[in-house]
Design an enzyme around this catalytic site. Structure first.
Site: not given
Ligand code: FUB
Length: 334
Positions: A14, A238
């Site tokens: 991320d 997301e």
């Molecule tokens: O790293 C945990 C979660 O996985 C992140 O918050 C999301 O965007 C995904 O990458």
């Protein structure tokens, strides 16, 4: 050929990249091995701290500035320090991070430092009115700062709706948290529009929202209407990110279960945005999450995949690739 991981002595994911003082800084999640059973709620992504990395040039090397914030430092956090981001304003640096509070609900916190490499000192509580995951901060050229956020399924965005929740312990700015919507579920069906990411304007001190965050509309170009819930190749899942190129605002995000990084453009940081296309095809691993930054006249995509762990979904590694905006502003890999 796939680029090499930027960091190999630990797992990182991320990546939120920024240029501060002519240096490239990366604010990633710090993945770790656990014995937690994999599920669609993302419980196996059980991170407990953050490191900051920097690069003096796009060719490296990468410096690890060590641990800059841990779950133990933050009174309101119970677990799962997920994807962070950072911002600078008036000579101070702000680390925005999502984590579950003591009731198991994802909130967004902020921690402050006088240097981009930290360490960061957390505020005692999460940002009032914050919820869900994946904060992405953006300071516009006029100095106004915004926080984009949200993530469905494990990120709980689908659990929040307008309600008569006044007096409820979970009531946030008129929104109510519905625990029964937790887990791998989201709106669906003919005529149902997709859930929107959220955007809130930040106060001048960067520590709170000036007003309750609002929906960020993503429109389908063929209809001018919101992307529909069943359109899993284009709907927001997301990993929100904002960048500005030639006066146009670019909102990019992950489509989750279809594993694309895509983008939409608009003329205001508050939207609406019109879907434009894909930036990155699926990588090895379930999640895909990125940032886009200009460094010394070139643009770079930071993202992650699971090559270093041979495909273990929650053990990811940060990579970078150059991208270009063509004459029409369309993004492609260089
Ligand atoms: O790293 C945990 C979660 O996985 C992140 O918050 C999301 O965007 C995904 O990458």
């Amino acid at each position: 050929m796939s680029p090499k991981p930027l960091v190999t002595h630990m797992y990182t994911a991320d990546p939120s990249a920024h240029v501060f003082n002519d240096k490239l800084y990366i604010y990633p999640s710090h993945d770790r091995e656990t014995d937690i059973k994999f599920n669609d709620n993302g419980d196996q992504y059980d991170m407990v701290d953050y490191h900051v990395f920097s690069m003096d040039s796009p060719d490296g090397p990468v410096t690890d500035h060590g641990t800059v914030l841990t779950a133990q430092d933050v009174p309101w956090v119970s677990k799962q320090m997920w994807a962070p981001d950072a911002a600078e304003k008036n000579g101070k640096y702000y680390l925005y991070f999502p984590a579950r509070d003591t009731k198991g609900i994802f909130r967004i916190g902020v921690a402050v430092s006088s240097t981009p490499e930290g360490p960061f000192v957390p505020e005692p509580s999460y940002i009032p009115g914050s919820y869900s995951i994946d904060p992405a901060s953006f300071v516009d050229t006029d100095g106004q700062a915004y926080l984009y956020f949200g993530g469905i399924w494990g990120g709980q965005l689908q659990c929040w709706s307008e309600g008569t929740g006044k007096g409820s312990e979970y009531d946030v700015n008129g929104l109510i948290f519905d625990e029964s919507k937790s887990g791998p579920q989201e709106p669906k069906g003919e005529g149902v529009i997709a859930l929107s990411p959220r955007v809130g304007q930040l106060s001048d001190d960067m520590l709170s929202f000036v007003a309750p965050p609002v929906d960020l509309r993503i429109l389908a170009p063929e209809s001018g209407k919101p992307v529909m819930a069943d359109d899993h190749e284009r709907r927001f899942f997301e990993a929100a990110w904002m960048h500005k190129y030639n006066g146009t605002y670019y909102f990019s995000y992950s489509t989750g279960d279809t594993h694309y990084l895509v983008y939409a453009t608009g003329s205001s940081p508050l939207g609406p945005f019109t879907y434009q296309g894909r930036i990155l095809e699926p990588v090895l691993g379930w999640t895909t999450h990125h940032s886009i930054v200009e460094f010394r006249g070139k643009w770079y995509l930071f993202y992650h995949d699971c090559e270093l762990s041979d495909g273990v979904d929650h053990l990811r590694s940060v990579k970078m690739r150059e991208i270009v905006h063509d004459e029409e502003g369309k993004i492609s890999l260089a």
